[in-house]
Design an enzyme around this catalytic site. Structure first.
Site, PDB file in Angstrom:
ATOM      1  CG  HIS A  55      -1.987  -1.025   1.169  1.00 34.19           C
ATOM      2  ND1 HIS A  55      -3.136  -0.926   1.911  1.00 34.19           N
ATOM      3  CD2 HIS A  55      -2.111  -2.171   0.445  1.00 34.19           C
ATOM      4  CE1 HIS A  55      -3.912  -1.962   1.666  1.00 34.19           C
ATOM      5  NE2 HIS A  55      -3.316  -2.733   0.779  1.00 34.19           N
ATOM      6  CD  GLU A  57      -1.579   4.577   3.517  1.00 37.16           C
ATOM      7  OE1 GLU A  57      -2.625   5.230   3.598  1.00 37.16           O
ATOM      8  OE2 GLU A  57      -1.481   3.555   2.785  1.00 37.16           O
ATOM      9  CB  SER A  80      -9.134   7.473   4.709  1.00 41.29           C
ATOM     10  OG  SER A  80      -9.211   7.117   6.068  1.00 41.29           O
ATOM     11  CB  CYS A  82      -6.628  -0.036   4.541  1.00 42.09           C
ATOM     12  SG  CYS A  82      -4.954  -0.696   4.747  1.00 42.09           S
ATOM     13  CB  CYS A  85      -2.132   1.711   6.225  1.00 46.50           C
ATOM     14  SG  CYS A  85      -1.548   0.859   4.723  1.00 46.50           S
ATOM     15  CG  ASP A 145      -6.411  -1.611  -3.019  1.00 37.99           C
ATOM     16  OD1 ASP A 145      -5.304  -2.192  -3.047  1.00 37.99           O
ATOM     17  OD2 ASP A 145      -6.641  -0.591  -2.358  1.00 37.99           O
TER      18      ASP A 145
END
Length: 148
Positions: A55, A57, A80, A82, A85, A145
């Site tokens: 991802h 992040e 935002s 998940c 993360c 995803d």
């Protein structure tokens, strides 16, 4: 309060999201900074690398490498985070997260706040538009995803 440095890193997270889209991935970018100092930036590479954990992040944090502490950092993200993360943010004790887009995906902001993370939603119009277009154009990939 949003500083001039925040604005710079917010835009950089957006540019990382665009970079991901341009290379066939999901438009999610992230930046880690310590005050005015950029530590790393990254973007979602789940599709590009075939890695379900890559991802935006996570890519950014990997690129930042080992840090003695994250307690004086801010994580900027174009979307935002998940739960994976968000859990990493809490685990690393990152005290501040600036989010460009909570409209297209959100829900973990309260989890972060419950763990003493300052969450700032800046409603960055370009990030919101980029993700909305991606979702409309790629619903199957988007659902993959977010595990829908």
């Amino acid at each position: 309060m949003i500083s001039q440095w925040d604005k710079k890193f917010i835009e950089l997270a957006f540019l990382e999201a665009k970079k991901s889209t341009e290379t066939g991935g999901l438009p999610i970018g992230s930046v880690l900074a310590r005050g005015e100092t950029l530590l790393a930036s990254g973007h979602n590479q789940r599709v590009q690398k075939g890695d379900p954990i890559a991802h935006g992040e996570m890519d950014c944090l990997r690129k930042a490498g080992r840090q003695k502490t994250y307690k004086d950092t801010t994580l900027y993200t174009s979307l935002s985070p998940c739960m994976m993360c968000s859990g990493t943010i809490v685990q690393f004790k990152i005290p501040r997260v600036v989010i460009n887009d909570t409209q297209n995906f959100g829900g973990n902001e309260e989890f972060l706040r419950q763990h003493n993370v300052e969450v700032i939603d800046v409603a960055h119009p370009d990030s919101i538009a980029l993700m909305a277009k991606f979702i409309a154009d790629n619903p199957v990939l988007w659902n993959e995803d977010i595990m829908e």
